[in-house]
Design a protein around this motif. Structure first.
Motif, mmCIF file in Angstrom:
data_model
loop_
_atom_site.group_PDB
_atom_site.id
_atom_site.type_symbol
_atom_site.label_atom_id
_atom_site.label_comp_id
_atom_site.label_asym_id
_atom_site.label_seq_id
_atom_site.Cartn_x
_atom_site.Cartn_y
_atom_site.Cartn_z
ATOM 1 N N TYR A 127 0.832 -1.203 0.000
ATOM 2 C CA TYR A 127 0.000 0.000 0.000
ATOM 3 C C TYR A 127 0.869 1.256 0.000
ATOM 4 O O TYR A 127 0.554 2.247 -0.676
ATOM 5 N N ILE A 128 1.972 1.215 0.746
ATOM 6 C CA ILE A 128 2.894 2.355 0.765
ATOM 7 C C ILE A 128 3.524 2.536 -0.611
ATOM 8 O O ILE A 128 3.676 3.666 -1.102
ATOM 9 N N LEU A 129 3.903 1.441 -1.256
ATOM 10 C CA LEU A 129 4.464 1.527 -2.600
ATOM 11 C C LEU A 129 3.461 2.121 -3.585
ATOM 12 O O LEU A 129 3.842 2.810 -4.539
ATOM 13 N N ALA A 130 2.178 1.881 -3.356
ATOM 14 C CA ALA A 130 1.151 2.396 -4.258
ATOM 15 C C ALA A 130 1.057 3.920 -4.226
ATOM 16 O O ALA A 130 0.551 4.533 -5.168
ATOM 17 N N VAL A 131 1.562 4.544 -3.153
ATOM 18 C CA VAL A 131 1.533 6.006 -3.072
ATOM 19 C C VAL A 131 2.395 6.617 -4.177
ATOM 20 O O VAL A 131 2.133 7.737 -4.632
ATOM 21 N N TYR A 132 3.400 5.885 -4.635
ATOM 22 C CA TYR A 132 4.299 6.401 -5.661
ATOM 23 C C TYR A 132 3.665 6.389 -7.056
ATOM 24 O O TYR A 132 4.205 6.989 -7.982
ATOM 25 N N GLU A 133 2.552 5.696 -7.227
ATOM 26 C CA GLU A 133 1.896 5.601 -8.537
ATOM 27 C C GLU A 133 1.038 6.844 -8.807
ATOM 28 O O GLU A 133 0.368 7.360 -7.905
ATOM 29 N N ASP A 134 1.052 7.286 -10.048
ATOM 30 C CA ASP A 134 0.187 8.404 -10.446
ATOM 31 C C ASP A 134 -1.240 7.935 -10.683
ATOM 32 O O ASP A 134 -2.190 8.661 -10.394
ATOM 33 N N ASP A 135 -1.382 6.728 -11.246
ATOM 34 C CA ASP A 135 -2.706 6.179 -11.546
ATOM 35 C C ASP A 135 -2.717 4.710 -11.130
ATOM 36 O O ASP A 135 -2.010 3.889 -11.719
ATOM 37 N N LEU A 136 -3.499 4.392 -10.127
ATOM 38 C CA LEU A 136 -3.535 3.026 -9.607
ATOM 39 C C LEU A 136 -4.153 2.045 -10.596
ATOM 40 O O LEU A 136 -3.885 0.845 -10.542
ATOM 41 N N ARG A 137 -4.982 2.565 -11.517
ATOM 42 C CA ARG A 137 -5.588 1.685 -12.526
ATOM 43 C C ARG A 137 -4.589 1.303 -13.619
ATOM 44 O O ARG A 137 -4.771 0.292 -14.298
#
Length: 393
Positions: A54-64
């Motif tokens: 979940y923390i790594l997902a913060v680095y994504e611009d678009d989760l889709r």
């Protein structure tokens, strides 16, 4: 003196002192820090690899349309993403974070990213502190991290209160890495102290996972909030071990190995008892989980073992001279090793269940054999225990 005596006494003493230091420091491994701790169970450690993703997902611009997802993905449903705050939204007061509603695990999660080396605002948060500058709830905390946490809570308290009331059986989890771990720990502390802002949420529903934690609170607070805050350290990670103020660490980031060696030499000459006497000294917060995967004089990585404790006499007080001291701070490595530790735990549990099942079958066979030899019969009591009843009794 060396010239007068004709013997290089000072040089010999100096060499012996250096040899003693090198021997003591080079043989000190990360495993020594937690060798007396107990082993963590798979149940209590289960959220760690998931929250790392979940923390790594913060680095994504678009989760889709993710660009940097780990093997197996983030394990998140894009529809569960309530909000995402960037540096523009926080105006540099706090690092970026997301609010995610995890229905699969009955969890409301705020995940905070780690330090961005290219953002001056992150350095400003770290440098906003001096020893003993901020006191709260009878202890000392890092001033800049506490201010960042206060900003996040003020900005999101309304939506958090709504979610907490709407899902009364869900936990409220704060997770962060590096700089974000300090913010997450301060968020948990502030949420417990000001639970009225979140609809008088019960303390047992609040929890925090600080991954590669910064030293952000005094020892009395670290122990007192061990039921809420959990810190995860991978092997030789330098950040939880150095008592150097965070602002000095990241001022010297481009000469960090030099700083760590100098700090290591200084810590060797100061007794542990003297270091922990200062009530203003900051420590890694809460209950500690130490992932150990390497051994002294052994090559390669071993199946990781997770040890846990709530130390009250110091926490990772000595820096480990290791080429992995910086790489073990990476959230990517921590996620991988945490997942490996979970896989190893589940495999061990499966093997134990198989052997226990085989053992039960073996015992049952012996019981039936004994019954046949004695000419009796077997019945089952109300408690489920097998009873041997001999004929004529």
């Amino acid at each position: 003196m060396s010239i007068i005596c004709g013997i290089p006494l000072l040089e010999c003493v100096y060499c012996l002192a250096c040899a003693r230091w090198a021997w003591k420091r080079c043989l000190h491994t990360a495993g020594h820090d937690s060798e007396t701790w107990g082993l963590a169970t798979a149940e209590e450690f289960e959220p760690v690899p998931r929250l790392c993703r979940y923390i790594l997902a913060v680095y994504e611009d678009d989760l889709r349309h993710p660009l940097w997802e780990p093997p197996g993905g983030y394990g998140m449903k894009p529809d569960g993403l309530i909000l995402k705050r960037t540096y523009e939204d926080t105006r540099g007061t706090a690092p970026p974070y997301i609010l995610y509603l995890d229905h699969d695990h009955a969890d409301i999660v705020i995940a905070v990213r780690g330090l961005n080396l290219a953002k001056e605002s992150d350095y400003a948060v770290l440098m906003d502190n001096k020893l003993g500058k901020r006191k709260i709830d009878g202890g000392y905390v890092h001033n800049g991290l506490l201010k960042a946490a206060g900003w996040v809570l003020d900005a999101e308290c309304d939506i958090l209160k709504e979610l907490v009331d709407q899902y009364p059986n869900y936990t409220l989890t704060f997770a962060g890495h590096s700089l974000g771990s300090g913010v997450a720990a301060m968020l948990a502390l502030v949420a417990v102290l000001h639970h009225d802002k979140l609809g008088n949420i019960d303390r047992r529903r609040i929890r925090c996972y600080a991954v590669a934690p910064a030293r952000c609170m005094s020892l009395n607070l670290a122990v007192r909030y061990a039921d809420v805050i959990n810190s995860v350290v991978l092997q030789d990670d330098f950040l939880p071990r150095t008592s150097t103020p965070l602002e000095d660490i990241f001022k010297s980031l481009f000469c960090l190995p030099c700083l760590l060696c100098l700090r290591c030499m200084r810590d060797t000459c100061i007794p542990d008892e003297k270091m922990i006497k200062d009530p203003r000294r900051l420590y890694a917060p809460g209950r500690l989980y130490h992932i150990v995967e390497r051994k002294l004089f052994r090559l390669g990585r071993f199946p990781p073992v997770v040890r846990t404790a709530v130390p009250v006499d110091g926490r990772f007080e000595h820096i480990v001279l290791s080429c992995n001291a910086i790489s073990d701070h990476s959230i990517i490595w921590i996620e991988r090793e945490a997942q490996k530790a979970m896989d190893v735990s589940f495999q061990s549990l499966s093997i134990k269940l198989i052997f226990s099942g085989q053992f039960s079958q073996t015992i049952s066979c012996f019981i039936f054999l004994a019954c046949w030899l004695l000419g009796g019969s077997i019945c089952c009591s109300e408690s489920g225990k097998l009873l041997l009843i001999r004929k004529g009794c």
